[in-house]
Design a protein around this motif. Structure first.
Motif, PDB file in Angstrom:
ATOM      1  N   SER A  52     -18.342  33.012  69.745  1.00 31.01           N
ATOM      2  CA  SER A  52     -17.193  32.099  69.747  1.00 31.01           C
ATOM      3  C   SER A  52     -17.230  31.086  68.609  1.00 31.01           C
ATOM      4  CB  SER A  52     -17.102  31.368  71.084  1.00 31.01           C
ATOM      5  OG  SER A  52     -18.277  30.611  71.314  1.00 31.01           O
ATOM      6  N   GLY A  53     -18.407  30.652  68.188  1.00 30.09           N
ATOM      7  CA  GLY A  53     -18.491  29.650  67.136  1.00 30.09           C
ATOM      8  C   GLY A  53     -19.558  29.992  66.122  1.00 30.09           C
ATOM      9  N   THR A  54     -19.571  29.234  65.021  1.00 30.70           N
ATOM     10  CA  THR A  54     -20.520  29.473  63.942  1.00 30.70           C
ATOM     11  C   THR A  54     -21.960  29.303  64.408  1.00 30.70           C
ATOM     12  OG1 THR A  54     -18.878  28.644  62.381  1.00 30.70           O
ATOM     13  CG2 THR A  54     -21.130  28.843  61.576  1.00 30.70           C
TER      14      THR A  54
ATOM     15  N   LYS B 114     -15.612  31.665  59.642  1.00 31.27           N
ATOM     16  CA  LYS B 114     -15.996  31.240  60.983  1.00 31.27           C
ATOM     17  C   LYS B 114     -16.010  29.710  61.070  1.00 31.27           C
ATOM     18  CE  LYS B 114     -17.332  32.815  65.022  1.00 31.27           C
ATOM     19  NZ  LYS B 114     -16.490  33.753  65.780  1.00 31.27           N
ATOM     20  N   LEU B 115     -16.526  29.061  60.049  1.00 30.29           N
ATOM     21  CA  LEU B 115     -16.542  27.597  60.023  1.00 30.29           C
ATOM     22  C   LEU B 115     -15.127  27.029  60.033  1.00 30.29           C
ATOM     23  CD1 LEU B 115     -19.444  27.213  57.469  1.00 30.29           C
ATOM     24  CD2 LEU B 115     -19.451  26.214  59.777  1.00 30.29           C
ATOM     25  N   GLU B 116     -14.230  27.647  59.278  1.00 23.75           N
ATOM     26  CA  GLU B 116     -12.834  27.207  59.291  1.00 23.75           C
ATOM     27  C   GLU B 116     -12.237  27.404  60.682  1.00 23.75           C
ATOM     28  OE1 GLU B 116     -10.177  28.116  55.974  1.00 23.75           O
ATOM     29  OE2 GLU B 116     -11.960  28.630  54.786  1.00 23.75           O
ATOM     30  N   GLY B 117     -12.606  28.504  61.338  1.00 19.80           N
ATOM     31  CA  GLY B 117     -12.160  28.725  62.712  1.00 19.80           C
ATOM     32  C   GLY B 117     -12.678  27.660  63.661  1.00 19.80           C
ATOM     33  N   ASP B 118     -13.835  27.081  63.328  1.00 18.81           N
ATOM     34  CA  ASP B 118     -14.398  25.984  64.117  1.00 18.81           C
ATOM     35  C   ASP B 118     -13.733  24.649  63.783  1.00 18.81           C
ATOM     36  OD1 ASP B 118     -16.178  27.684  65.373  1.00 18.81           O
ATOM     37  OD2 ASP B 118     -17.917  27.059  64.203  1.00 18.81           O
TER      38      ASP B 118
ATOM     39  N   ARG C 157     -25.405  18.301  64.639  1.00 15.80           N
ATOM     40  CA  ARG C 157     -25.188  16.944  64.136  1.00 15.80           C
ATOM     41  C   ARG C 157     -23.744  16.789  63.662  1.00 15.80           C
ATOM     42  NH1 ARG C 157     -29.834  16.199  61.660  1.00 15.80           N
ATOM     43  NH2 ARG C 157     -29.230  17.314  59.796  1.00 15.80           N
ATOM     44  N   GLU C 158     -23.237  17.828  62.998  1.00 21.77           N
ATOM     45  CA  GLU C 158     -21.850  17.789  62.538  1.00 21.77           C
ATOM     46  C   GLU C 158     -20.900  17.667  63.726  1.00 21.77           C
ATOM     47  OE1 GLU C 158     -20.450  18.238  59.195  1.00 21.77           O
ATOM     48  OE2 GLU C 158     -22.461  17.571  58.711  1.00 21.77           O
ATOM     49  N   ARG C 159     -21.177  18.418  64.790  1.00 20.85           N
ATOM     50  CA  ARG C 159     -20.338  18.333  65.991  1.00 20.85           C
ATOM     51  C   ARG C 159     -20.386  16.931  66.579  1.00 20.85           C
ATOM     52  NH1 ARG C 159     -21.655  23.676  69.682  1.00 20.85           N
ATOM     53  NH2 ARG C 159     -20.478  25.149  68.436  1.00 20.85           N
TER      54      ARG C 159
ATOM     55  N   LYS D  99     -17.218  15.714  63.501  1.00 19.35           N
ATOM     56  CA  LYS D  99     -16.798  16.908  62.787  1.00 19.35           C
ATOM     57  C   LYS D  99     -16.913  18.057  63.755  1.00 19.35           C
ATOM     58  CE  LYS D  99     -18.224  15.413  58.206  1.00 19.35           C
ATOM     59  NZ  LYS D  99     -19.068  15.712  57.073  1.00 19.35           N
ATOM     60  N   PRO D 100     -16.306  19.144  63.571  1.00 19.68           N
ATOM     61  CA  PRO D 100     -15.434  19.436  62.450  1.00 19.68           C
ATOM     62  C   PRO D 100     -14.065  18.779  62.572  1.00 19.68           C
ATOM     63  CG  PRO D 100     -15.542  21.312  63.930  1.00 19.68           C
ATOM     64  CD  PRO D 100     -16.490  20.273  64.467  1.00 19.68           C
ATOM     65  N   ARG D 101     -13.499  18.501  61.431  1.00 18.29           N
ATOM     66  CA  ARG D 101     -12.140  17.963  61.402  1.00 18.29           C
ATOM     67  C   ARG D 101     -11.175  19.129  61.263  1.00 18.29           C
ATOM     68  NH1 ARG D 101     -15.116  14.325  58.288  1.00 18.29           N
ATOM     69  NH2 ARG D 101     -14.645  15.414  56.386  1.00 18.29           N
ATOM     70  N   ARG D 102     -10.106  19.061  61.975  1.00 15.24           N
ATOM     71  CA  ARG D 102      -9.118  20.147  61.940  1.00 15.24           C
ATOM     72  C   ARG D 102      -8.417  20.186  60.593  1.00 15.24           C
ATOM     73  NH1 ARG D 102     -10.173  24.087  64.944  1.00 15.24           N
ATOM     74  NH2 ARG D 102     -11.019  23.384  66.864  1.00 15.24           N
ATOM     75  N   ASN D 103      -8.130  21.415  60.175  1.00 14.34           N
ATOM     76  CA  ASN D 103      -7.373  21.580  58.926  1.00 14.34           C
ATOM     77  C   ASN D 103      -5.974  20.994  59.127  1.00 14.34           C
ATOM     78  OD1 ASN D 103      -9.323  23.066  57.433  1.00 14.34           O
ATOM     79  ND2 ASN D 103      -8.879  24.823  58.714  1.00 14.34           N
ATOM     80  N   PRO D 104      -5.438  20.336  58.097  1.00 16.24           N
ATOM     81  CA  PRO D 104      -4.092  19.776  58.230  1.00 16.24           C
ATOM     82  C   PRO D 104      -3.044  20.860  58.320  1.00 16.24           C
ATOM     83  CG  PRO D 104      -4.976  19.380  56.004  1.00 16.24           C
ATOM     84  CD  PRO D 104      -6.044  20.070  56.796  1.00 16.24           C
TER      85      PRO D 104
END
Length: 198
Positions: free
Chosen positions: A76-78, A136-140, A187-189, A193-198
């Motif tokens: 489901s995630g990276t 996958k990271l972008e999907g996250d 740590r990023e979570r 982060k992650p910040r959603r793509n605009p």
């Protein structure tokens, strides 16, 4: 039959190149291991040993990328995908003491600076893997630029972990790479982060 011979030459040569490096493998050794004539080799690879190396790299590229894509698709995630992939690499290493199907560092270090076609073939593999990670990271929810930077770091950590595991004859470097990447992504979570793509 011709396709089978070509596939055999690539399979055997890939194994030999990974074991001994490009320079350490002579054409006669490839011919003997494949039980073919020099004419047969040049029929399939008119450019000789360098063309054969590029074919080996392209075959590795396809196999490694397909494996990574399958692992990343089923998670489901990276973070989960990386843990799954590095877990598989670690298990393979511990079972067989090698990572022959996954790394081509010995070939890259010898040839990438000497030959533009080989450098390009090596670069394509890294780029394809980074694309799997970045998607996958972008999907996250990471922005494209952040995802690309993290994908580069992931690629370097995994490739470096594999190389160190091979040289140290231990899966510990791969396990440490997995732990460090997991900690980074957690740590990023935790930092919003992650910040959603605009």
């Amino acid at each position: 039959m011709a396709a089978a011979t070509r596939a055999l030459i690539i399979e055997v040569s890939t194994r030999l190149f990974q074991q001994k490096g490009y320079i350490g493998v002579g054409l006669n050794e490839i011919l003997k291991a494949c039980q073919i004539s020099k004419g047969s080799l040049y029929h399939h690879f008119p450019g000789g040993k360098e063309e054969l190396l590029i074919a080996c790299l392209q075959t590795l590229n396809d196999a490694i990328t397909q494996d990574a894509e399958a692992i990343f698709a089923r998670n489901s995630g990276t973070l989960e995908a990386l843990e799954d992939m590095i877990g598989k690499l670690t298990a393979d290493f511990e079972a067989g003491g090698t990572l022959m199907g996954y790394t081509f560092s010995s070939m890259v270090s010898e040839m990438a600076s000497l030959s533009d076609p080989v450098r390009h073939a090596c670069g394509l593999l890294y780029a394809r893997l980074q694309d799997v990670y970045a998607r996958k990271l972008e999907g996250d929810g990471y922005r494209a630029e952040e995802a690309a930077s993290l994908a580069l770091l992931i690629n370097a950590a995994i490739e470096g972990g594999m190389l160190l595991s091979l040289t140290q004859r231990s899966a510990e470097p791969l396990k440490r790479a997995a732990g460090t990447l997991s900690a980074l992504l957690w740590r990023e979570r935790g930092s919003g982060k992650p910040r959603r793509n605009p």
